[in-house]
Design a protein around this motif. Structure first.
Motif, short mmCIF file in Angstrom:
data_model
loop_
_atom_site.label_atom_id
_atom_site.label_comp_id
_atom_site.label_asym_id
_atom_site.label_seq_id
_atom_site.Cartn_x
_atom_site.Cartn_y
_atom_site.Cartn_z
N HIS A 87 0.90 -1.22 -0.11
CA HIS A 87 0.01 0.14 0.23
C HIS A 87 0.79 1.31 0.04
CE1 HIS A 87 -3.72 -2.37 0.23
NE2 HIS A 87 -3.25 -2.71 1.28
N LEU A 88 2.08 1.26 0.43
CA LEU A 88 3.02 2.29 0.34
C LEU A 88 3.20 2.57 -0.98
CD1 LEU A 88 5.68 1.82 3.06
CD2 LEU A 88 4.22 3.75 2.81
N LYS A 89 3.37 1.70 -1.87
CA LYS A 89 3.56 1.84 -3.32
C LYS A 89 2.39 2.54 -4.00
CE LYS A 89 7.04 -1.85 -3.72
NZ LYS A 89 7.32 -3.18 -4.06
N SER A 90 1.24 2.12 -3.47
CA SER A 90 0.06 2.82 -4.14
C SER A 90 -0.47 3.87 -3.46
CB SER A 90 -0.94 1.55 -4.10
OG SER A 90 -1.19 1.56 -2.70
N GLY A 91 0.27 4.54 -2.59
CA GLY A 91 0.01 5.71 -1.90
C GLY A 91 -1.35 5.78 -1.05
N GLY A 92 -1.55 4.62 -0.45
CA GLY A 92 -2.75 4.47 0.31
C GLY A 92 -3.33 3.20 0.29
N ILE A 93 -4.26 2.80 1.27
CA ILE A 93 -5.02 1.53 0.94
C ILE A 93 -5.96 1.39 -0.15
CG2 ILE A 93 -6.30 -0.21 2.37
CD1 ILE A 93 -5.09 0.79 5.09
N VAL A 94 -5.79 0.73 -0.94
CA VAL A 94 -6.77 0.24 -2.03
C VAL A 94 -7.70 -0.82 -1.55
CG1 VAL A 94 -7.08 -0.05 -4.53
CG2 VAL A 94 -5.21 1.10 -3.63
N PRO A 95 -8.91 -0.90 -1.34
CA PRO A 95 -9.76 -1.64 -0.83
C PRO A 95 -9.83 -3.11 -1.70
CG PRO A 95 -10.81 0.28 -0.36
CD PRO A 95 -9.71 0.56 -1.49
N PRO A 96 -9.91 -3.11 -2.85
CA PRO A 96 -9.81 -4.29 -3.77
C PRO A 96 -8.44 -4.99 -3.86
CG PRO A 96 -10.91 -2.64 -5.13
CD PRO A 96 -10.24 -1.86 -3.70
N MET A 97 -7.41 -4.29 -3.54
CA MET A 97 -6.10 -4.96 -3.48
C MET A 97 -5.92 -5.67 -1.92
SD MET A 97 -2.44 -2.97 -3.75
CE MET A 97 -2.99 -2.24 -5.42
N ALA A 98 -6.62 -5.06 -1.03
CA ALA A 98 -6.50 -5.41 0.34
C ALA A 98 -7.38 -6.65 0.39
CB ALA A 98 -7.02 -4.58 1.49
N GLN A 99 -8.44 -6.71 -0.38
CA GLN A 99 -9.24 -7.85 -0.51
C GLN A 99 -8.40 -9.16 -0.72
OE1 GLN A 99 -12.26 -7.98 -3.31
NE2 GLN A 99 -13.90 -9.09 -1.85
N GLU A 100 -7.74 -8.85 -2.03
CA GLU A 100 -7.15 -10.03 -2.87
C GLU A 100 -6.06 -10.41 -1.79
OE1 GLU A 100 -7.81 -11.61 -5.53
OE2 GLU A 100 -9.50 -10.61 -5.45
N LEU A 101 -5.23 -9.52 -1.25
CA LEU A 101 -4.25 -9.79 -0.43
C LEU A 101 -4.68 -10.82 0.99
CD1 LEU A 101 -2.00 -6.77 -0.51
CD2 LEU A 101 -1.45 -8.92 -1.39
N HIS A 102 -5.85 -10.47 1.32
CA HIS A 102 -6.43 -11.08 2.64
C HIS A 102 -6.80 -12.48 1.95
CE1 HIS A 102 -6.48 -8.33 5.77
NE2 HIS A 102 -7.33 -7.26 4.97
N LYS A 103 -7.28 -12.72 0.88
CA LYS A 103 -7.71 -13.89 0.18
C LYS A 103 -6.38 -14.92 0.10
CE LYS A 103 -11.89 -12.67 -2.11
NZ LYS A 103 -12.43 -12.62 -3.58
N GLU A 104 -5.45 -14.33 -0.27
CA GLU A 104 -4.14 -15.01 -0.51
C GLU A 104 -3.60 -15.37 0.63
OE1 GLU A 104 -1.23 -12.49 -2.82
OE2 GLU A 104 -2.84 -12.52 -4.37
N ASN A 105 -3.55 -14.65 1.79
CA ASN A 105 -3.02 -15.15 3.16
C ASN A 105 -3.65 -15.70 4.17
OD1 ASN A 105 -0.07 -13.81 2.49
ND2 ASN A 105 -1.38 -12.35 1.87
N ILE A 106 -4.95 -15.65 4.26
CA ILE A 106 -5.80 -15.89 5.49
C ILE A 106 -5.59 -17.20 5.85
CG2 ILE A 106 -7.85 -16.35 4.07
CD1 ILE A 106 -9.18 -14.95 6.85
N GLU A 107 -5.63 -18.28 4.80
CA GLU A 107 -5.42 -19.69 5.16
C GLU A 107 -4.11 -19.87 5.79
OE1 GLU A 107 -6.47 -24.08 3.52
OE2 GLU A 107 -6.75 -22.49 2.14
N LYS A 108 -3.00 -19.51 5.22
CA LYS A 108 -1.70 -19.58 5.56
C LYS A 108 -1.61 -18.96 6.99
CE LYS A 108 1.52 -16.69 4.22
NZ LYS A 108 2.18 -16.31 3.45
#
Length: 429
Positions: A87-108
């Motif tokens: 999110h530092l690279k994108s200049g702030g939290i982007v909700p769709p991007m945050a959602q995808e990262l949660h999906k990628e990492n939650i099980e792990k």
């Protein structure tokens, strides 16, 4: 011999024999000069099934967190995935991007917390998950995953209010009894409330617009601090705090926030507008375009941080005086708890320390790692609710997350009517 065998089968005698065995074990340890932690000894000797075990899952914003706690407050396992670099690279939290990262990492992350704890999902007493408030897309990921676990392992579900979890975290790390005053300051919230019990809050004041963490992040972006060599890898609020140490706030003229309003509400939106105007003025003076680093950036950071700290301190001071005057808090409950991401700001903590020193209140903050979003606070809130028998669901056929959700009963109008004036405090530090 037959009689002894018969009696040993009796449950009551079995308990006596178990206690006798523990006592003999403790005595043996003491005789050999070993330090004995009774809490640890008994918790290790007890069967897992005798303990209440809660898995906590957090995905309200941009951190994926999970933890397993027992009902004594022992953190058995935890894991956290931060999205800060993305999110530092994108200049702030982007909700769709945050959602995808949660999906990628939650099980792990959940698997790591469980594996570290040594607890099987079958042995869990309940699963607690943040369901409000927060970014809807992020909340949805945590809720969907949790409900799958709940159905698969047939466990009770405990929905968690994110701000309640922040407020109660201090009871995991300190011996704090209800009621107490709590200040919740983060990227999404700014709330002053009296915690009267689990899920029992009186809101004295809150932000009328944006939160302090959000405002500080926006000021950092407008100052282009990601281009600063010392701030390129840290978040906006932390960059402001770091740079402010090198600046002189007196070099910038910034008006105090809401000085004439005798209540406990906060406002940061108008202040942000004024800071933006100041930055534009400085850019004109230095002949710079937007996006270029100002030589006065440190001075601006120092002035902004001081104004925010002063605003928060004054509101908190009024809240303390209101609680004393109205009898909501007594001298035996004279405690201010500060939690949330912005609670890690040391300058703001010093300002609040000035307030508590002047009012004979104790100032308590959870450790920095538990001030920011994490799975531990969610699991602990689950433990608190499980103990109190509050909000433990066994039927979850239709359950939804809530992007916005109030905390407790709002009595801010009563605080405003009291019109309590606060004395001048020394904020030079």
């Amino acid at each position: 011999m037959f009689l002894v065998q018969l009696l040993s089968r009796h449950a009551y005698v079995q308990k006596i024999l178990a206690v006798d065995s523990i006592i003999r074990g403790i005595s043996k340890s003491v005789r050999h000069g070993q330090a004995v932690c009774l809490r640890s000894f008994f918790s290790q000797s007890a069967n897992h099934s005798a303990r209440k075990l809660v898995l906590g899952i957090e995905t309200s914003c941009d951190d994926t967190g999970a933890a397993v706690l027992d009902d004594s407050g022992n953190i058995l396992g935890e894991a956290l995935h931060s999205q800060v670099e993305v999110h530092l690279k994108s200049g702030g939290i982007v909700p769709p991007m945050a959602q995808e990262l949660h999906k990628e990492n939650i099980e792990k992350i959940v698997k790591e917390a469980l594996d570290t704890s040594g607890i099987s999902p079958n042995d869990l007493s309940a699963i607690a998950t943040t369901v409000k408030p927060g970014l809807p897309l992020s909340l949805g990921v945590g809720l969907e995953y949790s409900l799958r676990l709940v159905k698969q392992y047939k466990k009770p579900f405990i929905p968690i209010h994110h701000m309640e979890a922040h407020a109660l975290t201090v009871r995991l790390t300190n011996q704090v009894e209800f009621p107490f005053l709590v200040l919740l300051i983060s990227g999404g919230h700014c709330i002053l409330a009296v915690a009267q019990g689990v899920s029992d809050f009186l809101v004295l004041g809150q932000s009328l617009d944006i939160a302090p963490g959000d405002m500080l992040d926006k000021v950092a972006r407008r100052l282009s601090l990601t281009k600063h060599p010392d701030c390129c890898s840290i978040t906006g609020g932390k960059a402001i705090e770091y740079l402010a140490q090198k600046g002189n706030r007196l070099n910038c003229n910034i008006k105090p926030l809401m000085k004439r309003h005798v209540n406990c509400n906060f406002s940061f939106s108008g202040f942000q507008t004024n800071v933006t105007k100041l930055i534009m003025q400085k850019e004109m003076e230095e002949g710079l375009q937007e996006g270029q680093l100002l030589s006065s950036a440190a001075d601006i950071a120092a002035a902004v941080q001081h104004a925010v700290a002063l605003h928060i301190a004054r509101r908190t001071h009024r809240a303390i005086l209101f609680c004393i005057k109205s009898g909501i808090l007594s001298p035996t409950n004279a405690t201010l708890v500060v939690s949330g991401g912005v609670a890690s700001n040391q300058y703001i903590r010093r300002a609040l320390q000035s307030v508590t020193d002047a009012t004979d209140f104790a100032l308590l903050c959870p450790p920095p790692r538990l001030c920011t979003d994490n799975g531990v606070m969610i699991a602990w809130n689950g433990v608190e609710r499980l103990r109190a028998g509050l909000g433990v669901l066994h039927n979850i056929e239709s359950f939804r997350y809530e992007g916005k959700a109030p905390l407790g009963i709002d009595i801010s109008a009563e605080v405003g009517k009291a019109a309590i004036k606060i004395p001048q405090l020394d904020m030079t530090f």
